[in-house]
Design a protein around this motif. Structure first.
Motif, PDB file in Angstrom:
ATOM      1  N   GLN A  38     -41.657   3.198  15.744  1.00 47.67           N
ATOM      2  CA  GLN A  38     -42.623   2.402  15.478  1.00 47.67           C
ATOM      3  C   GLN A  38     -43.720   3.243  14.457  1.00 47.67           C
ATOM      4  O   GLN A  38     -44.137   2.865  13.465  1.00 47.67           O
ATOM      5  N   THR A  64     -42.779   4.279  11.269  1.00 49.97           N
ATOM      6  CA  THR A  64     -43.001   3.076  10.199  1.00 49.97           C
ATOM      7  C   THR A  64     -44.321   3.056   9.760  1.00 49.97           C
ATOM      8  O   THR A  64     -44.581   2.707   8.561  1.00 49.97           O
ATOM      9  N   LYS A  65     -45.147   3.456  10.618  1.00 47.90           N
ATOM     10  CA  LYS A  65     -46.730   3.407  10.390  1.00 47.90           C
ATOM     11  C   LYS A  65     -46.885   4.606   9.299  1.00 47.90           C
ATOM     12  O   LYS A  65     -48.297   4.568   8.926  1.00 47.90           O
ATOM     13  N   LYS A 121     -45.459   5.536   6.677  1.00 50.02           N
ATOM     14  CA  LYS A 121     -44.629   5.521   5.559  1.00 50.02           C
ATOM     15  C   LYS A 121     -45.291   6.024   4.472  1.00 50.02           C
ATOM     16  O   LYS A 121     -44.676   6.327   3.553  1.00 50.02           O
TER      17      LYS A 121
END
Length: 204
Positions: free
Chosen positions: A88, A91-92, A94
């Motif tokens: 997770q 994904t933060k 990116k």
């Protein structure tokens, strides 16, 4: 966690990957090994964006043998060990790291147990079509954590079902045969094989 060797199994001429896997399974079962579930090791590769120069690469990997753990291998060879929430976090990030298109690779298949050994025979697949790239065999000798103390025994057992395809000492272990084996050593072996498969298909 014992000493583990991950090696490539060549597909014999005239056989498909699936036929080769089945042949290897029959040989292993003939030794008395029994199926004990399945396994999967996967790798997602991230590339740094323009904000980071020079460009950096991070390989984020998972192993079903360690379901709550995530491994991240950086360009320097450093292997970070984190909990499963690390995905997770990526994904933060990116804006800094993005998944490389078509670069996901995984190996999965049956898991076997035989006395003090755990054996996994997996088919390597890549890309959105999950096309087969080859076969990897993982063999773990659970009672020992020092490679030099059990390497002869480990490779002798591998020879009972792999024949003359017994592997040399993995590059990852070359300089630490007298050290303590760790789960990251298994992950780094898988990454080396994954990178070799990628190079063979022109997907570096």
């Amino acid at each position: 966690m014992g000493v583990t060797c991950v090696s490539q199994w060549p597909v014999p001429d005239g056989k498909s990957g699936q036929q080769a896997v089945e042949m290897l399974q029959r040989r292993l079962e003939a030794t008395g090994a029994t199926k004990a579930g399945s396994f999967c090791v996967d790798c997602e590769t991230y590339m740094s964006g323009q904000s980071i120069t020079p460009s950096k690469t991070a390989h984020v990997m998972h192993n079903t043998e360690h379901p709550l753990t995530c491994f991240a291998i950086m360009d320097s060879g450093t292997c970070l060990v984190a909990d499963s929430y690390f995905d997770q976090l990526m994904t933060k990030l990116k804006g800094f790291y993005t998944p490389r298109k078509g670069a996901k690779i995984e190996v999965k298949g049956p898991r076997y147990e035989y006395i003090d050994f755990i054996v996994k025979i997996g088919t390597v697949t890549t890309g959105p079509t999950a096309s087969s790239r080859g076969i990897l065999v993982e063999v773990e000798y659970t009672p020992c954590v020092v490679p030099n103390d059990c390497w002869s025994l480990l490779t002798e057992f591998m020879g009972t079902f792999m024949g003359d395809n017994k592997p040399p000492v993995p590059q990852v272990l070359a300089n630490k045969m007298d050290g303590i084996y760790a789960p990251t050593d298994t992950i780094l072996q898988y990454l080396e094989h994954f990178n070799n498969y990628r190079k063979s298909t022109g997907n570096k």
